[in-house]
Motif scaffolding. Structure first.
Motif, PDB file in Angstrom:
ATOM      1  N   GLN A 128       3.103 -52.012-110.701  1.00 52.88           N
ATOM      2  CA  GLN A 128       3.616 -50.754-110.307  1.00 52.88           C
ATOM      3  C   GLN A 128       2.493 -50.073-109.066  1.00 52.88           C
ATOM      4  OE1 GLN A 128       4.689 -47.149-112.908  1.00 52.88           O
ATOM      5  NE2 GLN A 128       2.432 -46.707-112.639  1.00 52.88           N
ATOM      6  N   LEU A 129       2.984 -49.539-108.100  1.00 50.96           N
ATOM      7  CA  LEU A 129       2.166 -48.939-106.907  1.00 50.96           C
ATOM      8  C   LEU A 129       2.452 -47.437-107.349  1.00 50.96           C
ATOM      9  CD1 LEU A 129       0.678 -49.304-104.461  1.00 50.96           C
ATOM     10  CD2 LEU A 129       2.913 -49.384-103.210  1.00 50.96           C
ATOM     11  N   THR A 130       1.417 -46.774-106.972  1.00 54.05           N
ATOM     12  CA  THR A 130       1.226 -45.362-107.401  1.00 54.05           C
ATOM     13  C   THR A 130       0.594 -44.805-106.390  1.00 54.05           C
ATOM     14  OG1 THR A 130       1.397 -45.748-109.766  1.00 54.05           O
ATOM     15  CG2 THR A 130       0.986 -43.542-108.931  1.00 54.05           C
ATOM     16  N   ALA A 131       1.232 -43.798-105.697  1.00 50.32           N
ATOM     17  CA  ALA A 131       0.577 -43.005-104.578  1.00 50.32           C
ATOM     18  C   ALA A 131       0.882 -41.451-104.674  1.00 50.32           C
ATOM     19  CB  ALA A 131       0.967 -43.631-103.358  1.00 50.32           C
ATOM     20  N   VAL A 132      -0.182 -40.542-104.413  1.00 51.11           N
ATOM     21  CA  VAL A 132      -0.097 -39.126-104.701  1.00 51.11           C
ATOM     22  C   VAL A 132      -0.428 -38.559-103.210  1.00 51.11           C
ATOM     23  CG1 VAL A 132      -0.967 -36.991-105.605  1.00 51.11           C
ATOM     24  CG2 VAL A 132      -0.597 -39.108-106.894  1.00 51.11           C
ATOM     25  N   LEU A 133       0.587 -37.729-102.750  1.00 47.37           N
ATOM     26  CA  LEU A 133       0.348 -37.280-101.080  1.00 47.37           C
ATOM     27  C   LEU A 133       0.527 -35.810-101.246  1.00 47.37           C
ATOM     28  CD1 LEU A 133       2.666 -39.708 -98.983  1.00 47.37           C
ATOM     29  CD2 LEU A 133       0.163 -39.777 -99.362  1.00 47.37           C
ATOM     30  N   PRO A 134      -0.486 -35.364-100.396  1.00 50.67           N
ATOM     31  CA  PRO A 134      -0.184 -33.763-100.276  1.00 50.67           C
ATOM     32  C   PRO A 134       0.974 -33.354-100.070  1.00 50.67           C
ATOM     33  CG  PRO A 134      -1.813 -34.417 -98.808  1.00 50.67           C
ATOM     34  CD  PRO A 134      -1.466 -35.725 -99.609  1.00 50.67           C
ATOM     35  N   ALA A 135       1.517 -32.232-100.215  1.00 53.24           N
ATOM     36  CA  ALA A 135       2.708 -31.474 -99.935  1.00 53.24           C
ATOM     37  C   ALA A 135       2.407 -29.994 -99.797  1.00 53.24           C
ATOM     38  CB  ALA A 135       4.084 -31.906-100.753  1.00 53.24           C
ATOM     39  N   ALA A 136       3.648 -29.219 -99.053  1.00 56.36           N
ATOM     40  CA  ALA A 136       3.450 -27.912 -99.024  1.00 56.36           C
ATOM     41  C   ALA A 136       3.735 -27.290-100.284  1.00 56.36           C
ATOM     42  CB  ALA A 136       4.767 -27.478 -97.692  1.00 56.36           C
ATOM     43  N   PRO A 137       3.229 -26.260-100.606  1.00 49.91           N
ATOM     44  CA  PRO A 137       3.451 -25.654-101.964  1.00 49.91           C
ATOM     45  C   PRO A 137       5.063 -25.272-102.065  1.00 49.91           C
ATOM     46  CG  PRO A 137       1.330 -24.780-100.756  1.00 49.91           C
ATOM     47  CD  PRO A 137       2.226 -25.822 -99.994  1.00 49.91           C
ATOM     48  N   LEU A 138       5.488 -25.095-103.426  1.00 53.51           N
ATOM     49  CA  LEU A 138       6.923 -24.618-103.240  1.00 53.51           C
ATOM     50  C   LEU A 138       7.093 -23.303-102.927  1.00 53.51           C
ATOM     51  CD1 LEU A 138       7.664 -26.184-106.943  1.00 53.51           C
ATOM     52  CD2 LEU A 138       8.598 -27.001-104.806  1.00 53.51           C
ATOM     53  N   ALA A 139       6.029 -22.357-102.995  1.00 52.86           N
ATOM     54  CA  ALA A 139       6.167 -21.131-102.473  1.00 52.86           C
ATOM     55  C   ALA A 139       6.340 -20.983-101.169  1.00 52.86           C
ATOM     56  CB  ALA A 139       4.879 -20.326-103.042  1.00 52.86           C
ATOM     57  N   SER A 140       5.719 -21.607-100.284  1.00 57.35           N
ATOM     58  CA  SER A 140       5.785 -21.436 -98.827  1.00 57.35           C
ATOM     59  C   SER A 140       7.128 -22.201 -98.495  1.00 57.35           C
ATOM     60  CB  SER A 140       4.599 -22.406 -98.246  1.00 57.35           C
ATOM     61  OG  SER A 140       4.751 -23.575 -98.686  1.00 57.35           O
ATOM     62  N   LEU A 141       7.815 -23.165 -99.415  1.00 55.72           N
ATOM     63  CA  LEU A 141       9.021 -23.639 -99.037  1.00 55.72           C
ATOM     64  C   LEU A 141      10.024 -22.691 -99.319  1.00 55.72           C
ATOM     65  CD1 LEU A 141      10.492 -26.279 -98.009  1.00 55.72           C
ATOM     66  CD2 LEU A 141      10.684 -26.847-100.556  1.00 55.72           C
ATOM     67  N   LYS A 142       9.872 -21.929-100.197  1.00 57.54           N
ATOM     68  CA  LYS A 142      10.950 -21.073-100.416  1.00 57.54           C
ATOM     69  C   LYS A 142      10.985 -19.879 -99.530  1.00 57.54           C
ATOM     70  CE  LYS A 142      10.889 -21.639-105.544  1.00 57.54           C
ATOM     71  NZ  LYS A 142      10.451 -21.074-107.041  1.00 57.54           N
ATOM     72  N   GLU A 143       9.737 -19.624 -99.036  1.00 55.60           N
ATOM     73  CA  GLU A 143       9.721 -18.351 -97.993  1.00 55.60           C
ATOM     74  C   GLU A 143      10.207 -18.988 -96.625  1.00 55.60           C
ATOM     75  OE1 GLU A 143       5.718 -17.486 -97.411  1.00 55.60           O
ATOM     76  OE2 GLU A 143       5.375 -16.629 -99.447  1.00 55.60           O
ATOM     77  N   LYS A 144      10.297 -20.247 -96.400  1.00 57.97           N
ATOM     78  CA  LYS A 144      10.913 -20.898 -94.940  1.00 57.97           C
ATOM     79  C   LYS A 144      12.658 -20.811 -95.224  1.00 57.97           C
ATOM     80  CE  LYS A 144       7.005 -23.650 -93.622  1.00 57.97           C
ATOM     81  NZ  LYS A 144       6.715 -25.203 -93.287  1.00 57.97           N
ATOM     82  N   THR A 145      12.801 -21.237 -96.181  1.00 54.96           N
ATOM     83  CA  THR A 145      14.220 -21.261 -96.630  1.00 54.96           C
ATOM     84  C   THR A 145      15.022 -19.871 -96.797  1.00 54.96           C
ATOM     85  OG1 THR A 145      13.884 -21.692 -98.963  1.00 54.96           O
ATOM     86  CG2 THR A 145      14.022 -23.554 -97.500  1.00 54.96           C
TER      87      THR A 145
END
Length: 372
Positions: A354-371
Motif C-alpha cells: 500500500q502506498l499512502t499519500a496525504v496532500l493539502p486541499a482547499a477547504p470545503l467551505a471555500s469550494l462552496k463559495e466558489k461554486t
C-alpha cells in the motif's frame, strides 16, 4: 614630517611605485579573455611590491612622503584587485604585507609624535585598507552567489528531469514490456489479441515520446516553453483504464467529484505522479496481482490517496523490498512534503502493498463559495 632627498632616495622611492604601476599595466594590457587570468595571478607580485614598500619606508635612507602616498594608493588598488580575483588560498599572502605597508608608511616620517599618536596614525591609514578589501570582496561575493544559484538551478533541473523520466517514461515503457510479453505468447493462437496488444504498445510508445519531448524542451533552457502541460488528476481514469488493459491486474479508481477541484494545479500533478508510481511499482514487483485499488478520500483540508494491491501469485512483499531502492518514492516524498503533505509505503494485508499519500486541499467551505 621629515623627508630626505637625493638620488638614492629618489630611486628607492620610485621603485615600489613603478613596480605596482607595472603590475597593473601588465594585468590590463591584454585581451579581455586573458585579463581575468592575469588578474588572478597578482597575489604574489603584490606581496613583493608591499615588501619593497616596507623596505623603502623603514630602511635608511627613507623615501619622501610624496612617493610613499603614491605607493599607498597603488597598493590599495592592488588590494582591491587581489581581493576580487585571486584564489582564496593566496589572499593572506598578499593582503597581510600590503595592509602593513599602507598602514605603517607614515610612521617613519613622523617626528615628535607620541606612541598613542602613532597608533592613531596607523589606525587612520588602516581604514582605506578595509575599504579596498570591501570594494574587492563585494563583487567576489556576488559572483560566488551567482555561481551557487546557477549550480542549484542546474541540480534542480537534473532532479526534475530524472523525476519526469522515472514517473512517466518508465511507466509507459514498463507497459510496453508487459504488452510485448503478452503478445508474444498469444501471437500464434490468437492474432487478434496480438493486434490489440500492438495498438496499446503504440499508445504507450507515443506517451513515452511525449514525456521525452517535454524533457528535451526543458534541456533547451528556461526560454523554451513547455507546449504540453503535465498530467493531472482529471486524466487518472484513462491512466487506470490503460493499466488494466495492459496486464493481468484489474485496477479500480475511486475518485469523488470534488477532489480535482480542491487540489491545486501543483498538488494535482503530484497526485498524478503518485498514482503513476504506485501502478508502475505494481507492474514491476507484482505483475500477477489480481486486483489493485486507487482511492481518493477527501477530508476537511486534505485529500488522502491510497494505492493498494493484493499479493501476486508468484511474488511476495519481501521481493519488492529486495528490488527497491529506486528514486521514485523518495522524490515523491520530497514533492509531498514540499506541499505540506506526507507519503509512506509498506506491506498491506496478506502479502500486499500500500502506498499512502496525504496532500493539502482547499477547504470545503471555500469550494462552496466558489461554486455558489
Amino acid at each position: 614630517m621629515g623627508e630626505s632627498t637625493g638620488p638614492a632616495v629618489m630611486v628607492l622611492g620610485v621603485l615600489p611605485s613603478l613596480a605596482a604601476a607595472g603590475l597593473l599595466v601588465w594585468a590590463v594590457a591584454c585581451r579581455r579573455a586573458e585579463m581575468r587570468r592575469r588578474l588572478g595571478r597578482l597575489a604574489r607580485p603584490t606581496a613583493v611590491c608591499a615588501a619593497l614598500s616596507l623596505i623603502t619606508g623603514f630602511a635608511p635612507p627613507q623615501a619622501g612622503s610624496g612617493w610613499k602616498m603614491a605607493e599607498a594608493a597603488l597598493l590599495l588598488l592592488l588590494v582591491a584587485v587581489v581581493t576580487r580575483w585571486s584564489p582564496v588560498s593566496q589572499l593572506a599572502l598578499a593582503l597581510t604585507p600590503a595592509a602593513l605597508a599602507v598602514t605603517l608608511w607614515p610612521l617613519p616620517l613622523a617626528t615628535g609624535e607620541s606612541f598613542l599618536e602613532s597608533i592613531g596614525i596607523g589606525a587612520f591609514w588602516f581604514l582605506p585598507v578595509v575599504a579596498a578589501v570591501a570594494v574587492g570582496a563585494y563583487p567576489r561575493r556576488q559572483a560566488l552567489r551567482r555561481r551557487r544559484a546557477v549550480a542549484e538551478a542546474r541540480s534542480a533541473q537534473r532532479l526534475q528531469l530524472a523525476r519526469d523520466l522515472h514517473d512517466f517514461v518508465a511507466h509507459d515503457i514498463s507497459g510496453i514490456v508487459v504488452q510485448a510479453q503478452a503478445a508474444r505468447f498469444v501471437a500464434a493462437t490468437d492474432p487478434s489479441h496480438a493486434a490489440l496488444a500492438l495498438e496499446r504498445i503504440e499508445r504507450a510508445g507515443l506517451s513515452a515520446l511525449a514525456a521525452m519531448d517535454r524533457t528535451v524542451q526543458m534541456l533547451h533552457g528556461p526560454e523554451a516553453a513547455v507546449t504540453e502541460p503535465l498530467p493531472e488528476v482529471s486524466q487518472l481514469p484513462l491512466l487506470v483504464e490503460n493499466f488494466t488493459a495492459a496486464g493481468a491486474t484489474e485496477a479500480r479508481l475511486d475518485l469523488p467529484h470534488p477532489v480535482a477541484e480542491r487540489l491545486s494545479r501543483e498538488a494535482g500533478s503530484v497526485a498524478y505522479r503518485i498514482v503513476v508510481e504506485g501502478l508502475t511499482n505494481i507492474r514491476r514487483h507484482a505483475p500477477d496481482a489480481s486486483r489493485a485499488t486507487v482511492a481518493f478520500t477527501p477530508t476537511a483540508t486534505t485529500v488522502e490517496i491510497r494505492i493498494t494491491n493484493v499479493r501476486g501469485a508468484g511474488r511476495t512483499s519481501a521481493c519488492r523490498v529486495a528490488r527497491g531502492g529506486g528514486l521514485g518514492l523518495p522524490a515523491l516524498t520530497e514533492h509531498a512534503q514540499a506541499l505540506g503533505g506526507t507519503l509512506s509505503a509498506g506491506p498491506h494485508g496478506d502479502g500486499g502493498w500500500q502506498l499512502t499519500a496525504v496532500l493539502p486541499a482547499a477547504p470545503l467551505a471555500s469550494l462552496k463559495e466558489k461554486t455558489s
